[in-house]
Design an enzyme around this catalytic site. Structure first.
Site, mmCIF file in Angstrom:
data_model
loop_
_atom_site.group_PDB
_atom_site.id
_atom_site.type_symbol
_atom_site.label_atom_id
_atom_site.label_comp_id
_atom_site.label_asym_id
_atom_site.label_seq_id
_atom_site.Cartn_x
_atom_site.Cartn_y
_atom_site.Cartn_z
ATOM 1 N N ASN A 11 -5.579 -11.858 1.530
ATOM 2 C CA ASN A 11 -4.777 -12.048 0.311
ATOM 3 C C ASN A 11 -3.292 -12.038 0.689
ATOM 4 O O ASN A 11 -2.755 -10.986 1.025
ATOM 5 C CB ASN A 11 -5.103 -10.903 -0.669
ATOM 6 C CG ASN A 11 -4.202 -10.906 -1.879
ATOM 7 O OD1 ASN A 11 -3.549 -11.911 -2.192
ATOM 8 N ND2 ASN A 11 -4.166 -9.778 -2.584
ATOM 9 N N LYS A 13 -0.798 -12.536 -1.245
ATOM 10 C CA LYS A 13 0.066 -12.097 -2.356
ATOM 11 C C LYS A 13 1.237 -13.068 -2.507
ATOM 12 O O LYS A 13 1.080 -14.260 -2.280
ATOM 13 C CB LYS A 13 0.537 -10.659 -2.140
ATOM 14 C CG LYS A 13 -0.587 -9.712 -1.739
ATOM 15 C CD LYS A 13 -0.175 -8.287 -1.798
ATOM 16 C CE LYS A 13 -1.292 -7.431 -1.248
ATOM 17 N NZ LYS A 13 -1.154 -6.042 -1.603
ATOM 18 N N HIS A 97 -7.110 -7.803 -9.471
ATOM 19 C CA HIS A 97 -6.436 -7.060 -8.402
ATOM 20 C C HIS A 97 -5.571 -5.974 -9.048
ATOM 21 O O HIS A 97 -5.020 -6.173 -10.131
ATOM 22 C CB HIS A 97 -5.566 -8.019 -7.575
ATOM 23 C CG HIS A 97 -5.061 -7.391 -6.304
ATOM 24 N ND1 HIS A 97 -3.995 -6.517 -6.298
ATOM 25 C CD2 HIS A 97 -5.484 -7.488 -5.025
ATOM 26 C CE1 HIS A 97 -3.794 -6.105 -5.050
ATOM 27 N NE2 HIS A 97 -4.683 -6.681 -4.260
ATOM 28 N N GLU A 99 -2.704 -5.088 -8.522
ATOM 29 C CA GLU A 99 -1.320 -5.505 -8.815
ATOM 30 C C GLU A 99 -1.253 -6.324 -10.102
ATOM 31 O O GLU A 99 -0.194 -6.435 -10.713
ATOM 32 C CB GLU A 99 -0.752 -6.263 -7.600
ATOM 33 C CG GLU A 99 -0.448 -5.282 -6.476
ATOM 34 C CD GLU A 99 -0.533 -5.848 -5.072
ATOM 35 O OE1 GLU A 99 -0.528 -7.082 -4.912
ATOM 36 O OE2 GLU A 99 -0.621 -5.035 -4.130
ATOM 37 N N GLU A 167 -11.060 -1.355 -3.974
ATOM 38 C CA GLU A 167 -9.731 -1.171 -3.395
ATOM 39 C C GLU A 167 -9.064 0.038 -4.049
ATOM 40 O O GLU A 167 -8.468 -0.090 -5.139
ATOM 41 C CB GLU A 167 -8.857 -2.400 -3.640
ATOM 42 C CG GLU A 167 -9.392 -3.662 -3.030
ATOM 43 C CD GLU A 167 -8.262 -4.647 -2.753
ATOM 44 O OE1 GLU A 167 -8.049 -4.964 -1.578
ATOM 45 O OE2 GLU A 167 -7.578 -5.066 -3.700
ATOM 46 N N GLY A 173 -1.536 -1.170 0.785
ATOM 47 C CA GLY A 173 -0.181 -1.293 1.325
ATOM 48 C C GLY A 173 0.456 0.016 1.746
ATOM 49 O O GLY A 173 1.654 0.076 1.995
ATOM 50 N N SER A 211 -5.229 -1.276 3.221
ATOM 51 C CA SER A 211 -4.726 -0.920 4.557
ATOM 52 C C SER A 211 -5.705 -1.228 5.688
ATOM 53 O O SER A 211 -5.787 -0.480 6.667
ATOM 54 C CB SER A 211 -4.285 0.550 4.593
ATOM 55 O OG SER A 211 -3.167 0.736 3.731
HETATM 56 C C1 PEP Z 1 -4.773 -6.152 -1.046
HETATM 57 O O1 PEP Z 1 -3.771 -6.752 -1.363
HETATM 58 O O2 PEP Z 1 -5.815 -6.410 -1.636
HETATM 59 C C2 PEP Z 1 -4.701 -5.164 0.025
HETATM 60 C C3 PEP Z 1 -5.778 -4.513 0.314
HETATM 61 O O3 PEP Z 1 -3.488 -4.984 0.665
HETATM 62 P P1 PEP Z 1 -3.238 -4.191 2.060
HETATM 63 O O4 PEP Z 1 -4.292 -4.653 3.029
HETATM 64 O O5 PEP Z 1 -1.867 -4.596 2.483
HETATM 65 O O6 PEP Z 1 -3.367 -2.738 1.778
#
Ligand code: PEP
Length: 249
Positions: A11, A13, A97, A99, A167, A173, A211
């Site tokens: 992803n 973003k 998601h 976000e 998640e 992040g 992460s």
């Molecule tokens: C994500 O955006 O779904 C995500 C898991 O980000 P990151 O791997 O940067 O934590």
């Protein structure tokens, strides 16, 4: 979709200008050798370009959108429909998601409508769920995940190909990874929720996201129930994403 084939999804973003397309093509060799399905979710501005470049290269990499509107078209300034994503070459779409849920106040009921929109045109939805740190510390993780699953997954998913991504919001992040037990606990919860509600009529991959890095990807994929990975930051550099693909075997 056979369950021994993991899904590794990147992803991007709101990252990536034109130069990201040739860089993404450099993961094609690893994707071809991999036993996993590989998917990239670029920003909408690059979806058509990236999809075309991958098709021209004969690449097995799938592309997807990061969100979609629930309607097919209409007066919705700034929005993109599932039809438009499909038209631009997408095969999948990320929905719900954190976000979007937290930054754009998207409720579960809207996520469910978007899922129906994705299914309408044959996009595979990747439906995200996950608790915040406050919810985990308050002992509410199971209640939150069950609530999100209950209200974000429409009945229309019966018999369809889709994916659920667990998640934890506090892992996205941040560099904080849940313990193995916490990941497995969430996988068990998702699978038992789906079994209770859909009685074996859905068999999605359940992904872990938050992460994921080249150094922890292989281990995460060994955990019971983990059917793939949703990768944010580490999907932006081809060298890192290559290592994650290789870790998937
Ligand atoms: C994500 O955006 O779904 C995500 C898991 O980000 P990151 O791997 O940067 O934590």
């Amino acid at each position: 979709m056979p369950h021994n084939i993991p899904l590794i999804a990147g992803n991007w973003k709101m990252h990536g200008l034109a130069q990201a397309v040739p860089e993404a093509l450099s993961i094609d060799a690893a994707a071809r050798k991999s036993n996993a399905r590989i998917a990239l979710f670029p920003p909408a501005t690059l979806l058509d370009r990236l999809s075309q470049a991958l098709i021209e290269a004969g690449s097995p990499i799938i592309t997807g959108g990061q969100d979609c509107h629930c309607e097919a078209d209409g007066a919705f300034t700034g929005d993109i429909s599932a039809e438009m994503l499909k038209d631009a070459g997408a095969g999948m779409v990320i929905l719900g998601h954190s976000e979007r849920r937290h930054g754009h106040h998207e409720p579960c009921a809207l996520v469910a409508k978007k899922v129906i929109g994705a299914l309408r045109v044959g996009l595979e939805p990747v439906i995200c769920i996950g608790e915040t740190l406050e919810e985990r510390l308050a002992g509410e993780t199971h209640a939150v995940l069950n609530r999100q699953l209950g209200a974000s997954l429409p009945e229309e998913l019966t018999g369809q190909v889709f994916h659920v991504a667990y998640e934890p919001v506090w892992a996205i992040g941040t560099g904080h990874i849940p313990t193995d037990e916490q990941v497995v606990d969430a996988m068990v919860l998702v699978k038992s929720y789906l079994e209770d509600r859909f009685h074996g009529q859905v068999t999605p991959h359940v992904l872990y996201g938050g992460s994921v890095k080249p150094d922890n990807a292989a281990h995460l994929l060994t955990l019971d129930g983990v059917g793939g990975l949703l990768v944010g930051g580490a999907s932006l550099k081809a060298v890192d994403f290559n290592r994650i693909i290789t870790a998937a075997g």
